[in-house]
Scaffold this motif. Sequence first.
Motif, mmCIF file in Angstrom:
data_model
loop_
_atom_site.group_PDB
_atom_site.id
_atom_site.type_symbol
_atom_site.label_atom_id
_atom_site.label_comp_id
_atom_site.label_asym_id
_atom_site.label_seq_id
_atom_site.Cartn_x
_atom_site.Cartn_y
_atom_site.Cartn_z
ATOM 1 N N PRO A 206 0.809 -1.228 0.000
ATOM 2 C CA PRO A 206 0.000 0.000 0.000
ATOM 3 C C PRO A 206 0.840 1.274 0.000
ATOM 4 C CG PRO A 206 -0.979 -1.622 1.446
ATOM 5 C CD PRO A 206 0.334 -2.188 1.020
ATOM 6 N N ALA A 207 1.871 1.337 0.847
ATOM 7 C CA ALA A 207 2.694 2.554 0.934
ATOM 8 C C ALA A 207 3.459 2.788 -0.372
ATOM 9 C CB ALA A 207 3.670 2.431 2.099
ATOM 10 N N ALA A 208 4.059 1.726 -0.909
ATOM 11 C CA ALA A 208 4.810 1.858 -2.159
ATOM 12 C C ALA A 208 3.889 2.219 -3.321
ATOM 13 C CB ALA A 208 5.551 0.555 -2.461
ATOM 14 N N LEU A 209 2.666 1.713 -3.284
ATOM 15 C CA LEU A 209 1.694 2.021 -4.335
ATOM 16 C C LEU A 209 1.344 3.511 -4.306
ATOM 17 C CD1 LEU A 209 -0.142 0.989 -6.605
ATOM 18 C CD2 LEU A 209 -1.879 0.490 -4.869
ATOM 19 N N LYS A 210 1.167 4.048 -3.105
ATOM 20 C CA LYS A 210 0.867 5.489 -2.975
ATOM 21 C C LYS A 210 2.029 6.329 -3.488
ATOM 22 C CE LYS A 210 -2.291 5.004 0.963
ATOM 23 N NZ LYS A 210 -2.497 5.293 2.401
ATOM 24 N N GLU A 211 3.259 5.888 -3.216
ATOM 25 C CA GLU A 211 4.433 6.606 -3.708
ATOM 26 C C GLU A 211 4.487 6.575 -5.243
ATOM 27 O OE1 GLU A 211 7.921 5.001 -1.946
ATOM 28 O OE2 GLU A 211 7.352 5.559 0.114
ATOM 29 N N ALA A 212 4.133 5.425 -5.805
ATOM 30 C CA ALA A 212 4.136 5.300 -7.263
ATOM 31 C C ALA A 212 3.127 6.245 -7.897
ATOM 32 C CB ALA A 212 3.826 3.856 -7.664
ATOM 33 N N PHE A 213 1.952 6.381 -7.265
ATOM 34 C CA PHE A 213 0.924 7.291 -7.776
ATOM 35 C C PHE A 213 1.419 8.728 -7.704
ATOM 36 C CE2 PHE A 213 -2.237 4.248 -8.543
ATOM 37 C CZ PHE A 213 -3.359 4.876 -9.041
ATOM 38 N N THR A 214 2.084 9.070 -6.611
ATOM 39 C CA THR A 214 2.586 10.433 -6.446
ATOM 40 C C THR A 214 3.653 10.743 -7.499
ATOM 41 O OG1 THR A 214 2.172 10.347 -4.068
ATOM 42 C CG2 THR A 214 3.704 12.028 -4.850
ATOM 43 N N THR A 236 -6.335 -0.394 -1.781
ATOM 44 C CA THR A 236 -5.707 0.931 -1.832
ATOM 45 C C THR A 236 -5.791 1.510 -3.241
ATOM 46 O OG1 THR A 236 -4.168 0.303 -0.080
ATOM 47 C CG2 THR A 236 -3.564 2.205 -1.423
ATOM 48 N N LEU A 237 -5.585 0.663 -4.239
ATOM 49 C CA LEU A 237 -5.626 1.119 -5.633
ATOM 50 C C LEU A 237 -7.008 1.651 -5.991
ATOM 51 C CD1 LEU A 237 -4.327 1.461 -8.380
ATOM 52 C CD2 LEU A 237 -4.773 -0.957 -8.859
ATOM 53 N N LEU A 238 -8.056 0.971 -5.532
ATOM 54 C CA LEU A 238 -9.412 1.458 -5.807
ATOM 55 C C LEU A 238 -9.617 2.853 -5.235
ATOM 56 C CD1 LEU A 238 -11.653 -1.702 -5.286
ATOM 57 C CD2 LEU A 238 -11.616 -0.239 -7.308
ATOM 58 N N GLU A 239 -9.093 3.099 -4.048
ATOM 59 C CA GLU A 239 -9.234 4.414 -3.422
ATOM 60 C C GLU A 239 -8.430 5.476 -4.185
ATOM 61 O OE1 GLU A 239 -7.845 3.732 0.498
ATOM 62 O OE2 GLU A 239 -9.643 2.642 1.157
ATOM 63 N N LEU A 240 -7.224 5.105 -4.587
ATOM 64 C CA LEU A 240 -6.362 6.064 -5.283
ATOM 65 C C LEU A 240 -6.930 6.470 -6.642
ATOM 66 C CD1 LEU A 240 -2.869 4.492 -4.506
ATOM 67 C CD2 LEU A 240 -3.766 6.651 -3.610
ATOM 68 N N LEU A 241 -7.611 5.538 -7.302
ATOM 69 C CA LEU A 241 -8.158 5.843 -8.630
ATOM 70 C C LEU A 241 -9.236 6.913 -8.581
ATOM 71 C CD1 LEU A 241 -8.391 2.260 -10.195
ATOM 72 C CD2 LEU A 241 -6.815 4.097 -10.841
ATOM 73 N N ASP A 242 -9.850 7.114 -7.425
ATOM 74 C CA ASP A 242 -10.919 8.113 -7.290
ATOM 75 C C ASP A 242 -10.398 9.474 -6.862
ATOM 76 O OD1 ASP A 242 -13.026 6.452 -8.059
ATOM 77 O OD2 ASP A 242 -13.193 5.579 -6.057
ATOM 78 N N GLU A 243 -9.087 9.570 -6.628
ATOM 79 C CA GLU A 243 -8.543 10.863 -6.212
ATOM 80 C C GLU A 243 -8.454 11.822 -7.392
ATOM 81 O OE1 GLU A 243 -4.821 10.521 -4.271
ATOM 82 O OE2 GLU A 243 -5.638 9.495 -2.500
ATOM 83 N N PRO A 244 -8.681 13.136 -7.118
ATOM 84 C CA PRO A 244 -8.540 14.128 -8.198
ATOM 85 C C PRO A 244 -7.096 14.166 -8.713
ATOM 86 C CG PRO A 244 -9.548 15.089 -6.225
ATOM 87 C CD PRO A 244 -9.057 13.736 -5.840
ATOM 88 N N GLU A 245 -6.928 14.412 -9.986
ATOM 89 C CA GLU A 245 -5.594 14.502 -10.597
ATOM 90 C C GLU A 245 -4.785 13.209 -10.481
ATOM 91 O OE1 GLU A 245 -4.697 17.186 -12.426
ATOM 92 O OE2 GLU A 245 -6.715 17.889 -11.962
ATOM 93 N N ALA A 246 -5.469 12.082 -10.317
ATOM 94 C CA ALA A 246 -4.749 10.802 -10.256
ATOM 95 C C ALA A 246 -4.185 10.481 -11.640
ATOM 96 C CB ALA A 246 -5.694 9.691 -9.821
ATOM 97 N N PRO A 247 -3.033 9.817 -11.678
ATOM 98 C CA PRO A 247 -2.517 9.409 -12.997
ATOM 99 C C PRO A 247 -3.440 8.387 -13.638
ATOM 100 C CG PRO A 247 -1.287 8.327 -11.267
ATOM 101 C CD PRO A 247 -2.186 9.329 -10.584
ATOM 102 N N ARG A 248 -3.339 8.281 -14.942
ATOM 103 C CA ARG A 248 -4.135 7.272 -15.641
ATOM 104 C C ARG A 248 -3.487 5.913 -15.423
ATOM 105 N NH1 ARG A 248 -5.192 6.822 -22.171
ATOM 106 N NH2 ARG A 248 -7.132 5.656 -22.027
ATOM 107 N N LEU A 249 -4.281 4.939 -15.011
ATOM 108 C CA LEU A 249 -3.765 3.603 -14.756
ATOM 109 C C LEU A 249 -3.851 2.748 -16.012
ATOM 110 C CD1 LEU A 249 -2.683 1.439 -12.786
ATOM 111 C CD2 LEU A 249 -5.074 0.827 -12.332
ATOM 112 N N ILE A 250 -2.719 2.146 -16.374
ATOM 113 C CA ILE A 250 -2.667 1.148 -17.442
ATOM 114 C C ILE A 250 -2.115 -0.117 -16.797
ATOM 115 C CG2 ILE A 250 -1.805 0.560 -19.735
ATOM 116 C CD1 ILE A 250 -1.243 3.545 -20.162
#
Length: 407
Positions: A206-214, A236-250
Amino acid sequence: MIERVLLVDDDASVREALGQTLELAELRPTLAGSFIEAKDHIVPGFEGVVISDIRMPGKDGFALLEHARKVDPDLPVILLTGEGDIPMAVRGISAGAFDFLEKPCAPKDLLAVVEKAIKTRALVLENRRLRQQLQAGDAASRMLFGDSPQAEDLRARVRAAAAANAEVLVTGEHGAGTSKVAEVIHLLSDRAMRPFRKHAAASLGPAALKEAFTAAESGSLFLDEIAALPADSQFTLLELLDEPEAPRLIAGTYKSLAEEVAAGRFNPDLFYRLDLLRVRIPALRERPEDIPVLFRHYVAIACEQAALPLPEIPQELLSRLMAQDWPGNARALMNAAMRFAMGLGDEETEADMGLAERMAKVERSFLVEALRREAGNATGAARALKLPRKTFYDKLAKHGIRPEDYR
């Protein structure tokens, strides 16, 4: 139809005799008797080779060589010399001639030099085509090689996915190139000027995933083998995808996410979120006609990186490569190309196929190569393969090949 050999000699008897030798070898010669006559054929786009006598009235073979090199510095020009003209021929080689032949010329000697020149010319033209493809068109044309209908469909799907501002699921077998397809989607999207980051999903808690999104900011984030993403990171990924200005996930996967969901190993909500846009990369065994193009491309890259001369690639090698199943897909083909470029041989990687299946694949490869050389002209391809027209069309139907796909 490509003009393959231009033969220039002011002596009609010599011209006709050499022309007949070339005709018997099915090299489709065009005959000319002077510089002026020949000049009209040597224009930009001429893809053949030139054979020219040195001594001709008016402008001679040296003038023709100079003209040919101005039109195309890589155009092979073979000079014909009379007795006692060897010093002149050597001068021609210094001026850039491909080779020279002394008259009277034995048919086998003529054909040996001409065939060598044609192979060299074909190699130069293929490398030019690859370079042009790298320099022209969009990222899909430059980075996703292949002339097959499957390759065209892949590029179309990639372009469509890039235009949509939503998550994308890229599927394909091991070594198919999910990472490259993800990068092309990013480059074609309106986020192309923003960061593109890629990570192995299995290593992201989860922590590393948040860093990757940032780190990806509002660009694109590629998660390879998304099926291996830890369970807590999936939430965690489901939550991050709903954040504003989130990167596009491929996301990339070689597994069936639907089966992973059924087995309780993958979050169903995340699956449905990812499954909106799906791009499937066809396996190499589904598009064997693309293998020669890809192999030549990989060989050229390997030679450039290692500062090695570009070797000639035998047709029998390409046919053998097309007959293989390539369970490692593009990655395995790239490794084979690197070995070949470095002179380490071409290890056979054939899967367990029966003789009939191997022969069918080889036959299909020859049909496709003939159609490609003749730009989809079925009559020309049948003639090149020395097949009756009906037999040729029966074989096309048997292998599901359409001539119009190669025009």
